[in-house]
Design a protein around this motif. Structure first.
Motif, PDB file in Angstrom:
ATOM      1  N   VAL A  64       0.845  -1.204   0.000  1.00 12.14           N
ATOM      2  CA  VAL A  64       0.000   0.000   0.000  1.00 12.14           C
ATOM      3  C   VAL A  64       0.878   1.251   0.000  1.00 12.14           C
ATOM      4  O   VAL A  64       0.677   2.171  -0.791  1.00 12.14           O
ATOM      5  CB  VAL A  64      -0.976   0.004   1.198  1.00 12.14           C
ATOM      6  CG1 VAL A  64      -1.670   1.346   1.340  1.00 12.14           C
ATOM      7  CG2 VAL A  64      -1.998  -1.124   1.048  1.00 12.14           C
ATOM      8  N   ALA A  65       1.855   1.284   0.872  1.00  8.08           N
ATOM      9  CA  ALA A  65       2.738   2.447   0.956  1.00  8.08           C
ATOM     10  C   ALA A  65       3.508   2.652  -0.344  1.00  8.08           C
ATOM     11  O   ALA A  65       3.636   3.788  -0.836  1.00  8.08           O
ATOM     12  CB  ALA A  65       3.705   2.292   2.133  1.00  8.08           C
ATOM     13  N   SER A  66       4.005   1.578  -0.920  1.00  6.96           N
ATOM     14  CA  SER A  66       4.773   1.665  -2.160  1.00  6.96           C
ATOM     15  C   SER A  66       3.892   2.140  -3.311  1.00  6.96           C
ATOM     16  O   SER A  66       4.266   3.056  -4.056  1.00  6.96           O
ATOM     17  CB  SER A  66       5.372   0.300  -2.485  1.00  6.96           C
ATOM     18  OG  SER A  66       5.994   0.319  -3.752  1.00  6.96           O
ATOM     19  N   ALA A  67       2.736   1.518  -3.488  1.00  6.85           N
ATOM     20  CA  ALA A  67       1.846   1.888  -4.593  1.00  6.85           C
ATOM     21  C   ALA A  67       1.367   3.331  -4.453  1.00  6.85           C
ATOM     22  O   ALA A  67       1.321   4.080  -5.434  1.00  6.85           O
ATOM     23  CB  ALA A  67       0.657   0.930  -4.656  1.00  6.85           C
ATOM     24  N   ALA A  68       1.030   3.739  -3.236  1.00 10.72           N
ATOM     25  CA  ALA A  68       0.581   5.119  -3.019  1.00 10.72           C
ATOM     26  C   ALA A  68       1.713   6.109  -3.283  1.00 10.72           C
ATOM     27  O   ALA A  68       1.500   7.156  -3.914  1.00 10.72           O
ATOM     28  CB  ALA A  68       0.043   5.278  -1.602  1.00 10.72           C
ATOM     29  N   ALA A  69       2.926   5.782  -2.833  1.00 10.73           N
ATOM     30  CA  ALA A  69       4.072   6.661  -3.077  1.00 10.73           C
ATOM     31  C   ALA A  69       4.388   6.748  -4.573  1.00 10.73           C
ATOM     32  O   ALA A  69       4.714   7.826  -5.086  1.00 10.73           O
ATOM     33  CB  ALA A  69       5.296   6.173  -2.300  1.00 10.73           C
ATOM     34  N   ASN A  70       4.278   5.624  -5.268  1.00 14.25           N
ATOM     35  CA  ASN A  70       4.510   5.638  -6.715  1.00 14.25           C
ATOM     36  C   ASN A  70       3.470   6.490  -7.424  1.00 14.25           C
ATOM     37  O   ASN A  70       3.800   7.280  -8.317  1.00 14.25           O
ATOM     38  CB  ASN A  70       4.507   4.217  -7.281  1.00 14.25           C
ATOM     39  CG  ASN A  70       5.740   3.438  -6.893  1.00 14.25           C
ATOM     40  OD1 ASN A  70       6.749   3.999  -6.487  1.00 14.25           O
ATOM     41  ND2 ASN A  70       5.655   2.123  -6.997  1.00 14.25           N
ATOM     42  N   LEU A  71       2.195   6.338  -7.045  1.00 14.17           N
ATOM     43  CA  LEU A  71       1.145   7.171  -7.632  1.00 14.17           C
ATOM     44  C   LEU A  71       1.420   8.646  -7.385  1.00 14.17           C
ATOM     45  O   LEU A  71       1.254   9.484  -8.273  1.00 14.17           O
ATOM     46  CB  LEU A  71      -0.226   6.812  -7.053  1.00 14.17           C
ATOM     47  CG  LEU A  71      -0.902   5.577  -7.588  1.00 14.17           C
ATOM     48  CD1 LEU A  71      -2.187   5.307  -6.816  1.00 14.17           C
ATOM     49  CD2 LEU A  71      -1.202   5.731  -9.071  1.00 14.17           C
ATOM     50  N   LYS A 117      -2.989  14.559  -4.339  1.00 18.57           N
ATOM     51  CA  LYS A 117      -3.547  14.650  -2.985  1.00 18.57           C
ATOM     52  C   LYS A 117      -4.117  13.306  -2.527  1.00 18.57           C
ATOM     53  O   LYS A 117      -3.867  12.859  -1.409  1.00 18.57           O
ATOM     54  CB  LYS A 117      -4.626  15.721  -2.901  1.00 18.57           C
ATOM     55  CG  LYS A 117      -5.202  15.827  -1.487  1.00 18.57           C
ATOM     56  CD  LYS A 117      -6.320  16.818  -1.379  1.00 18.57           C
ATOM     57  CE  LYS A 117      -6.900  16.948   0.014  1.00 18.57           C
ATOM     58  NZ  LYS A 117      -6.808  15.811   0.899  1.00 18.57           N
ATOM     59  N   ALA A 118      -4.890  12.666  -3.401  1.00 16.44           N
ATOM     60  CA  ALA A 118      -5.503  11.384  -3.037  1.00 16.44           C
ATOM     61  C   ALA A 118      -4.442  10.337  -2.730  1.00 16.44           C
ATOM     62  O   ALA A 118      -4.581   9.557  -1.774  1.00 16.44           O
ATOM     63  CB  ALA A 118      -6.419  10.906  -4.162  1.00 16.44           C
ATOM     64  N   SER A 119      -3.370  10.307  -3.511  1.00 18.04           N
ATOM     65  CA  SER A 119      -2.316   9.323  -3.265  1.00 18.04           C
ATOM     66  C   SER A 119      -1.525   9.671  -2.006  1.00 18.04           C
ATOM     67  O   SER A 119      -1.117   8.777  -1.262  1.00 18.04           O
ATOM     68  CB  SER A 119      -1.400   9.195  -4.478  1.00 18.04           C
ATOM     69  OG  SER A 119      -0.805  10.428  -4.810  1.00 18.04           O
ATOM     70  N   ALA A 120      -1.334  10.946  -1.740  1.00 13.40           N
ATOM     71  CA  ALA A 120      -0.652  11.354  -0.496  1.00 13.40           C
ATOM     72  C   ALA A 120      -1.467  10.920   0.710  1.00 13.40           C
ATOM     73  O   ALA A 120      -0.916  10.425   1.703  1.00 13.40           O
ATOM     74  CB  ALA A 120      -0.429  12.864  -0.476  1.00 13.40           C
ATOM     75  N   GLY A 134      -9.759   5.383   0.718  1.00  7.41           N
ATOM     76  CA  GLY A 134      -8.877   6.146  -0.148  1.00  7.41           C
ATOM     77  C   GLY A 134      -9.055   5.866  -1.629  1.00  7.41           C
ATOM     78  O   GLY A 134      -8.777   6.727  -2.472  1.00  7.41           O
ATOM     79  N   MET A 135      -9.535   4.674  -1.950  1.00 10.70           N
ATOM     80  CA  MET A 135      -9.722   4.332  -3.357  1.00 10.70           C
ATOM     81  C   MET A 135     -10.812   5.170  -4.007  1.00 10.70           C
ATOM     82  O   MET A 135     -10.771   5.406  -5.220  1.00 10.70           O
ATOM     83  CB  MET A 135     -10.027   2.840  -3.518  1.00 10.70           C
ATOM     84  CG  MET A 135      -8.799   1.967  -3.456  1.00 10.70           C
ATOM     85  SD  MET A 135      -7.473   2.448  -4.598  1.00 10.70           S
ATOM     86  CE  MET A 135      -8.246   2.216  -6.184  1.00 10.70           C
TER      87      MET A 135
END
Length: 154
Positions: A64-71, A117-120, A134-135
């Motif tokens: 989750v952290a990786s995918a959100a940071a990549n986004l 913003k959503a990914s942060a 969050g999705m």
């Protein structure tokens, strides 16, 4: 689960873009290929989060952290060299970019800002419920951009 070595995100993305863009013939075609690579990375990382939210994959805080940071990094990517006027749908084969990207550049930038913003916000997701919540914002940001700035399939 064995952890694979990670390239710094920017290096990995650069490799993907160069590999994809190198196949194109003109500068504009290379730009379209590169932004397709950006969109594929957005789709991939959104898919990881979506699978977790839907229960198709187990909650994994590291994923989750990786995918959100990549986004988040992809949403912040400087698109000046990717979103070039004259690469809209109909001008370059394979492009689905509407001309509104250039006639409403601030609106287009705002769509990426919404994804940023959503990914942060997703980067701090501590459990499945947070990912599900969050999705909505991530999916909404993607849909809003596509509805306004992406043309139909060729």
């Amino acid at each position: 689960m064995t952890s694979l070595p990670r390239l710094p995100f920017a290096i990995g993305l650069s490799i993907a873009i160069v590999a994809t863009a190198g196949l194109a013939a003109t500068a504009n075609e290379k730009a379209v290929a590169a932004r397709h690579a950006q969109m594929q990375m957005i789709s991939y990382n959104t898919g990881l989060l979506g699978d977790i939210a839907k229960g198709d994959a187990e909650f994994d805080a590291a994923i989750v952290a990786s995918a959100a940071a990549n986004l988040n990094a992809l949403a912040k990517l400087d698109g000046t060299s990717l979103w070039i006027a004259g690469t809209e749908q109909g001008a370059i084969e394979g492009s689905r970019a509407k001309a509104e990207i250039w006639t409403d550049a601030s609106g287009f930038a705002g769509k990426f800002a919404a994804l940023e913003k959503a990914s942060a916000d997703m980067m701090g997701a501590a459990d499945l419920d947070a990912v599900k919540a969050g999705m909505g914002a991530i999916g909404g940001a993607c849909k809003a951009c596509h509805d306004t700035f992406r043309g139909p399939k060729n």
